[in-house]
Design an enzyme around this catalytic site. Structure first.
Site, PDB file in Angstrom:
ATOM      1  N   LYS A  76      73.671 -47.038 -59.007  1.00  0.00           N
ATOM      2  CA  LYS A  76      73.508 -45.619 -59.331  1.00  0.00           C
ATOM      3  C   LYS A  76      74.898 -45.011 -59.444  1.00  0.00           C
ATOM      4  CE  LYS A  76      70.048 -42.472 -59.439  1.00  0.00           C
ATOM      5  NZ  LYS A  76      68.665 -42.586 -59.840  1.00  0.00           N
ATOM      6  N   GLY A 176      57.240 -29.101 -57.369  1.00  0.00           N
ATOM      7  CA  GLY A 176      58.252 -29.396 -58.385  1.00  0.00           C
ATOM      8  C   GLY A 176      57.557 -29.697 -59.698  1.00  0.00           C
ATOM      9  N   LYS A 179      60.080 -31.982 -65.288  1.00  0.00           N
ATOM     10  CA  LYS A 179      59.670 -32.928 -66.340  1.00  0.00           C
ATOM     11  C   LYS A 179      58.555 -33.859 -65.843  1.00  0.00           C
ATOM     12  CE  LYS A 179      63.965 -34.440 -67.038  1.00  0.00           C
ATOM     13  NZ  LYS A 179      64.799 -33.550 -66.202  1.00  0.00           N
ATOM     14  N   GLY A 181      56.689 -33.574 -62.996  1.00  0.00           N
ATOM     15  CA  GLY A 181      55.549 -32.806 -62.483  1.00  0.00           C
ATOM     16  C   GLY A 181      54.633 -32.319 -63.596  1.00  0.00           C
TER      17      GLY A 181
HETATM   18  N1  LIG Z   1      62.715 -38.103 -64.737  1.00  0.00           N
HETATM   19  C1  LIG Z   1      62.476 -39.344 -64.389  1.00  0.00           C
HETATM   20  O1  LIG Z   1      62.229 -40.230 -65.223  1.00  0.00           O
HETATM   21  C2  LIG Z   1      62.435 -39.725 -62.927  1.00  0.00           C
HETATM   22  C3  LIG Z   1      62.265 -41.068 -62.592  1.00  0.00           C
HETATM   23  C4  LIG Z   1      62.161 -41.429 -61.248  1.00  0.00           C
HETATM   24  C5  LIG Z   1      62.282 -40.461 -60.272  1.00  0.00           C
HETATM   25  N2  LIG Z   1      62.478 -39.169 -60.635  1.00  0.00           N
HETATM   26  C6  LIG Z   1      62.603 -38.187 -59.578  1.00  0.00           C
HETATM   27  O2  LIG Z   1      61.544 -37.229 -59.708  1.00  0.00           O
HETATM   28  C7  LIG Z   1      62.011 -35.950 -59.268  1.00  0.00           C
HETATM   29  C8  LIG Z   1      61.807 -34.933 -60.388  1.00  0.00           C
HETATM   30  O3  LIG Z   1      62.489 -35.363 -61.541  1.00  0.00           O
HETATM   31  P1  LIG Z   1      62.427 -34.497 -62.889  1.00  0.00           P
HETATM   32  O4  LIG Z   1      63.004 -35.373 -63.932  1.00  0.00           O
HETATM   33  O5  LIG Z   1      61.050 -33.936 -63.057  1.00  0.00           O
HETATM   34  O6  LIG Z   1      63.449 -33.347 -62.531  1.00  0.00           O
HETATM   35  P2  LIG Z   1      63.426 -31.829 -63.040  1.00  0.00           P
HETATM   36  O7  LIG Z   1      64.764 -31.291 -62.699  1.00  0.00           O
HETATM   37  O8  LIG Z   1      62.936 -31.748 -64.449  1.00  0.00           O
HETATM   38  O9  LIG Z   1      62.303 -31.136 -62.132  1.00  0.00           O
HETATM   39  C9  LIG Z   1      62.447 -30.878 -60.773  1.00  0.00           C
HETATM   40  C10 LIG Z   1      61.742 -29.560 -60.489  1.00  0.00           C
HETATM   41  O10 LIG Z   1      61.748 -29.347 -59.080  1.00  0.00           O
HETATM   42  C11 LIG Z   1      61.985 -27.966 -58.850  1.00  0.00           C
HETATM   43  N3  LIG Z   1      62.464 -27.793 -57.471  1.00  0.00           N
HETATM   44  C12 LIG Z   1      63.707 -27.987 -56.961  1.00  0.00           C
HETATM   45  N4  LIG Z   1      63.708 -27.740 -55.639  1.00  0.00           N
HETATM   46  C13 LIG Z   1      62.441 -27.399 -55.294  1.00  0.00           C
HETATM   47  C14 LIG Z   1      61.805 -27.038 -54.086  1.00  0.00           C
HETATM   48  N5  LIG Z   1      62.469 -26.977 -52.934  1.00  0.00           N
HETATM   49  N6  LIG Z   1      60.477 -26.748 -54.121  1.00  0.00           N
HETATM   50  C15 LIG Z   1      59.782 -26.802 -55.286  1.00  0.00           C
HETATM   51  N7  LIG Z   1      60.336 -27.117 -56.455  1.00  0.00           N
HETATM   52  C16 LIG Z   1      61.636 -27.423 -56.473  1.00  0.00           C
HETATM   53  C17 LIG Z   1      62.975 -27.574 -59.928  1.00  0.00           C
HETATM   54  O11 LIG Z   1      62.988 -26.180 -60.139  1.00  0.00           O
HETATM   55  C18 LIG Z   1      62.430 -28.348 -61.134  1.00  0.00           C
HETATM   56  O12 LIG Z   1      61.480 -27.582 -61.857  1.00  0.00           O
HETATM   57  C19 LIG Z   1      63.482 -36.155 -58.832  1.00  0.00           C
HETATM   58  O13 LIG Z   1      63.499 -36.466 -57.463  1.00  0.00           O
HETATM   59  C20 LIG Z   1      63.896 -37.391 -59.617  1.00  0.00           C
HETATM   60  O14 LIG Z   1      64.959 -38.076 -58.981  1.00  0.00           O
HETATM   61  C21 LIG Z   1      62.543 -38.776 -61.929  1.00  0.00           C
END
Ligand SMILES: NC(=O)c1ccc[n+]([C@@H]2O[C@H](COP(=O)([O-])OP(=O)(O)OC[C@H]3O[C@@H](n4cnc5c(N)ncnc54)[C@H](O)[C@@H]3O)[C@@H](O)[C@H]2O)c1
Length: 353
Positions: A76, A176, A179, A181
């Site tokens: 990472k 959350g 993307k 969610g």
């Molecule tokens: N995008 C991927 O392909 C992927 C893959 C594996 C893991 N993840 C993990 O999934 C999670 C979300 O990823 P994403 O790509 O959707 O990110 P993102 O930034 O699009 O969405 C995250 C959301 O969480 C919200 N948020 C932040 N703090 C918060 C809190 N305390 N309470 C409620 N909401 C809160 C943000 O406002 C945002 O809308 C992260 O932990 C990421 O590491 C993502």
């Protein structure tokens, strides 16, 4: 869980004062192949925080890639800065040159704060990049298969708890609604679940309401955690399952997309003692890395989706092993991942001519 740099194969500090680049690349293991994992761009308060994050994330990637059946080790990178103000072409290209200098031991991709268009820029200096835009032959937004995989893990969770692999008629809370969610919300609604969401961003909530006008919104994440839920799906940042949250959880299961959900070692046991079934984060959220790994072969969506669908079977296998060995599912997942890293990684000791 404490993770020390000494556990890792290689940790590289990258500094380019002119572009302002300060980055750390951590390679936990290459036992199964080149280390694969995304680049997080985040305004850490201190360098120690950036280092702790990248060490944890790199280790999780090794376990995630092992359980996803990929021929990749875990690594990472973090770029220390504010993606809103510090991200420039020069900085991203400088970062690309550092990744290139590792000669393919580490392959990068998107993470929090980096996007497909950033990977297109990094790729101008570096061939060890995946998660690029479709215009550049990439697989695009990895959250599509991440959410699909989380949904498969949740179906396996439902089967384990209620005997049937569907969320129909269940109430799921998503914390959350970014993307991952948002895509998860769609799968759950299609499956017939009712969904409660929470987010700190009004914009994210507005987008969710625009896609699903009827979606129920909790006042905040604490209210969501204390709601009457069947499944809690943490989809924001890490450490969602801590000493404050777990005792308050009313859900019967936890299955979400966020990385590193367990705030510390031992919390998986507290979940188990409370009778809450935990679907290990790195298992159910591996659809995204499956998607970007597929790009390395030349991306075929259906092939990657078929692989991500297997997260259903893998989650089942973990619950079965956990029951057999009398351990929490998080421990069972670690055991299976370590077994694959040892058994398959060992094959490299067979000398090839
Ligand atoms: N995008 C991927 O392909 C992927 C893959 C594996 C893991 N993840 C993990 O999934 C999670 C979300 O990823 P994403 O790509 O959707 O990110 P993102 O930034 O699009 O969405 C995250 C959301 O969480 C919200 N948020 C932040 N703090 C918060 C809190 N305390 N309470 C409620 N909401 C809160 C943000 O406002 C945002 O809308 C992260 O932990 C990421 O590491 C993502």
């Amino acid at each position: 869980m404490s993770v020390f740099a000494a556990d890792h194969e290689e940790v590289v500090f990258c500094h380019d004062p002119t572009s302002g680049l300060r980055a750390i690349i951590a390679i936990y293991s290459t036992a199964l192949g080149p280390a694969l994992g995304g680049t997080r761009f985040f305004p850490y308060e201190r360098e120690e925080d950036a280092l702790a994050d990248v060490l944890n994330l790199a280790k999780s990637m090794a376990y995630k890639n092992a359980m996803a059946g990929l021929d990749h080790g875990g690594g990472k990178a973090v770029i220390w800065g504010d993606p809103g103000t510090d991200k420039t072409e020069a900085l991203l290209r400088a970062y690309g040159r550092f990744v290139q200098s590792l000669g393919g031991r580490y392959i990068t991709a998107c993470d929090v704060g980096t996007y497909v268009e950033d990977m297109d820029i990094v790729a101008r200096e570096c061939r060890w990049v995946t998660g690029r835009s479709p215009e550049h032959g990439g697989c695009g937004d990895s959250s599509i298969l991440t959410a699909w995989g989380v949904f498969q893990g949740m179906r396996a969770t439902a089967e384990h708890l209620w005997g049937i692999p569907t969320l129909r008629g269940r109430r799921v809370g998503i914390a959350g609604i970014g993307k991952v969610g948002r895509h998860l919300l769609e799968h759950l609604r299609d499956d017939g679940a009712s969904v409660l969401v929470a987010d700190v961003s009004e914009q994210a909530l507005a987008q969710a309401r625009a896609i699903h006008p009827g979606v129920e919104v909790a006042e905040d994440t604490d209210a969501l955690v204390g709601s009457d839920l069947d499944v809690y799906a943490p989809c924001a940042l890490g450490a969602a399952l801590d000493d404050w949250t777990v005792p308050r959880l009313r859900a019967k299961a936890v299955c979400g997309g966020a990385n590193n959900q367990l705030a510390h070692a031992g919390i998986e046991k507290v979940l188990q003692d409370r009778g809450i079934l935990y679907a290990p984060d790195y298992v159910v959220n591996s659809g995204g890395v499956i998607q970007v790994a597929d790009e390395i072969e030349g991306f075929v969506f259906e092939r990657a989706k078929a692989k991500a669908t297997k997260i259903f079977d893998t989650t089942r296998r973990i619950f079965a092993l956990a029951a057999d060995e009398g351990v929490p599912p998080a421990v069972a997942a670690d055991r299976l991942a370590e077994r694959r890293m040892a058994e398959v990684g060992r094959l490299r000791t067979i000398l090839l001519r």
